[in-house]
Design a protein around this motif. Sequence first.
Motif, PDB file in Angstrom:
ATOM      1  N   LEU A 185       0.906  -1.210   0.081  1.00 35.45           N
ATOM      2  CA  LEU A 185       0.079   0.068   0.080  1.00 35.45           C
ATOM      3  C   LEU A 185       0.861   1.270  -0.036  1.00 35.45           C
ATOM      4  CD1 LEU A 185      -2.589  -1.243   2.674  1.00 35.45           C
ATOM      5  CD2 LEU A 185      -3.161  -0.919   0.110  1.00 35.45           C
ATOM      6  N   LEU A 186       0.220   2.307  -0.383  1.00 32.06           N
ATOM      7  CA  LEU A 186       1.341   3.371  -0.373  1.00 32.06           C
ATOM      8  C   LEU A 186       1.711   3.944   0.898  1.00 32.06           C
ATOM      9  CD1 LEU A 186      -0.544   5.741  -3.221  1.00 32.06           C
ATOM     10  CD2 LEU A 186       1.857   5.020  -3.195  1.00 32.06           C
ATOM     11  N   PHE A 187       2.864   4.463   0.722  1.00 33.90           N
ATOM     12  CA  PHE A 187       3.500   4.631   2.040  1.00 33.90           C
ATOM     13  C   PHE A 187       3.853   3.636   3.059  1.00 33.90           C
ATOM     14  CE2 PHE A 187       0.515   8.037   1.193  1.00 33.90           C
ATOM     15  CZ  PHE A 187       0.975   9.142   0.688  1.00 33.90           C
ATOM     16  N   PHE A 188       3.697   2.348   2.443  1.00 35.15           N
ATOM     17  CA  PHE A 188       4.456   1.240   3.226  1.00 35.15           C
ATOM     18  C   PHE A 188       5.662   0.766   2.321  1.00 35.15           C
ATOM     19  CE2 PHE A 188       0.174   1.613   4.735  1.00 35.15           C
ATOM     20  CZ  PHE A 188       0.423   1.298   6.276  1.00 35.15           C
ATOM     21  N   GLY A 189       6.364  -0.290   2.671  1.00 36.58           N
ATOM     22  CA  GLY A 189       7.506  -0.683   1.930  1.00 36.58           C
ATOM     23  C   GLY A 189       8.337   0.561   1.361  1.00 36.58           C
ATOM     24  N   THR A 223       3.566  11.720  -4.210  1.00 33.56           N
ATOM     25  CA  THR A 223       3.606  13.353  -3.704  1.00 33.56           C
ATOM     26  C   THR A 223       2.223  13.926  -4.075  1.00 33.56           C
ATOM     27  OG1 THR A 223       4.686  13.477  -5.869  1.00 33.56           O
ATOM     28  CG2 THR A 223       6.260  13.829  -3.970  1.00 33.56           C
ATOM     29  N   ASP A 224       1.507  13.031  -4.638  1.00 34.93           N
ATOM     30  CA  ASP A 224      -0.024  13.373  -5.300  1.00 34.93           C
ATOM     31  C   ASP A 224      -0.752  13.669  -4.083  1.00 34.93           C
ATOM     32  OD1 ASP A 224       1.002  13.109  -7.865  1.00 34.93           O
ATOM     33  OD2 ASP A 224       0.110  11.454  -8.479  1.00 34.93           O
ATOM     34  N   SER A 225      -0.553  13.001  -3.068  1.00 32.99           N
ATOM     35  CA  SER A 225      -1.729  12.805  -1.942  1.00 32.99           C
ATOM     36  C   SER A 225      -1.046  12.541  -0.537  1.00 32.99           C
ATOM     37  CB  SER A 225      -2.928  11.991  -2.132  1.00 32.99           C
ATOM     38  OG  SER A 225      -3.807  12.056  -1.158  1.00 32.99           O
ATOM     39  N   ALA A 226      -1.472  13.000   0.341  1.00 32.07           N
ATOM     40  CA  ALA A 226      -1.087  12.425   1.834  1.00 32.07           C
ATOM     41  C   ALA A 226      -2.015  11.715   2.259  1.00 32.07           C
ATOM     42  CB  ALA A 226      -0.638  13.883   2.737  1.00 32.07           C
ATOM     43  N   PHE A 250      -8.809   5.659  -0.121  1.00 34.80           N
ATOM     44  CA  PHE A 250      -7.650   6.257  -1.011  1.00 34.80           C
ATOM     45  C   PHE A 250      -6.950   4.776  -1.432  1.00 34.80           C
ATOM     46  CE2 PHE A 250      -3.138   7.204  -1.495  1.00 34.80           C
ATOM     47  CZ  PHE A 250      -3.042   8.072  -2.727  1.00 34.80           C
ATOM     48  N   GLN A 251      -6.492   3.970  -0.496  1.00 26.56           N
ATOM     49  CA  GLN A 251      -5.718   2.743  -0.647  1.00 26.56           C
ATOM     50  C   GLN A 251      -6.154   1.822  -1.794  1.00 26.56           C
ATOM     51  OE1 GLN A 251      -2.556   2.711  -0.205  1.00 26.56           O
ATOM     52  NE2 GLN A 251      -2.085   3.867   1.922  1.00 26.56           N
ATOM     53  N   ALA A 252      -7.745   1.792  -1.380  1.00 25.60           N
ATOM     54  CA  ALA A 252      -8.657   0.731  -2.396  1.00 25.60           C
ATOM     55  C   ALA A 252      -8.491   1.361  -3.728  1.00 25.60           C
ATOM     56  CB  ALA A 252      -9.876   0.730  -1.835  1.00 25.60           C
ATOM     57  N   ARG A 253      -8.590   2.804  -3.922  1.00 25.85           N
ATOM     58  CA  ARG A 253      -8.389   3.209  -5.303  1.00 25.85           C
ATOM     59  C   ARG A 253      -7.122   3.125  -5.722  1.00 25.85           C
ATOM     60  NH1 ARG A 253     -11.108   7.811  -2.830  1.00 25.85           N
ATOM     61  NH2 ARG A 253      -9.177   8.830  -2.683  1.00 25.85           N
ATOM     62  N   CYS A 254      -6.155   3.194  -5.298  1.00 24.55           N
ATOM     63  CA  CYS A 254      -4.852   2.715  -5.787  1.00 24.55           C
ATOM     64  C   CYS A 254      -4.681   1.454  -6.161  1.00 24.55           C
ATOM     65  CB  CYS A 254      -3.817   3.288  -4.603  1.00 24.55           C
ATOM     66  SG  CYS A 254      -3.778   5.058  -4.381  1.00 24.55           S
ATOM     67  N   VAL A 255      -5.006   0.755  -5.259  1.00 29.19           N
ATOM     68  CA  VAL A 255      -4.970  -1.116  -5.403  1.00 29.19           C
ATOM     69  C   VAL A 255      -5.700  -1.407  -6.815  1.00 29.19           C
ATOM     70  CG1 VAL A 255      -5.654  -3.153  -4.639  1.00 29.19           C
ATOM     71  CG2 VAL A 255      -4.665  -1.552  -3.314  1.00 29.19           C
TER      72      VAL A 255
END
Length: 176
Positions: free
Chosen positions: A53-57, A62-65, A71-76
Amino acid sequence: KPSGGRRGSRRRKGPEAKPNVVLIHGFAAEGNVTFQFNFGVLVSRYNVYIPDLLFFGKSSTTDSADRSPEFQARCVAAALARLGVARCDVVGFSYGGMVAFKLAEARPDLVRSLAVSGSVVAMTDAVNRETMERLGAGSSAELLMPETLQGLKALFSVSMYRKMWFPDRMYKDYLK
């Protein structure tokens, strides 16, 4: 029975021959660490996807905090679309379970089934307040994103089934 053919000779070959399974990790670790003992037995029968997930690993943006499950679901979903995954079974653990629920809610066309462990459907203010009081933390951010050795030990103590001893050096490396 097809004439002249062997039984089962019409099997599809390639990635489309296996169902897709997406394993979504929890808050305390990245995907490969969370599912290190699971994916080895799954790869012979499934196309296995283990996104960080974003911000892990080592993933970031820089698009979103935004760090919300939505948000994570949309990214996946976007990542799976880029990989050509049209339908999948989703496994979510802890925070990954909340992401999995949001993914299924937003994209029922994508998610065929869910298996979720150690999670709530959604973190409401009431659930969050009660949980933080029980764990002795002021907020979920304080608990889930510790900045001190003591805070990290507290997180590990509530996130593991069996208490395990780790040297302080390991905790310090994890904080970095």
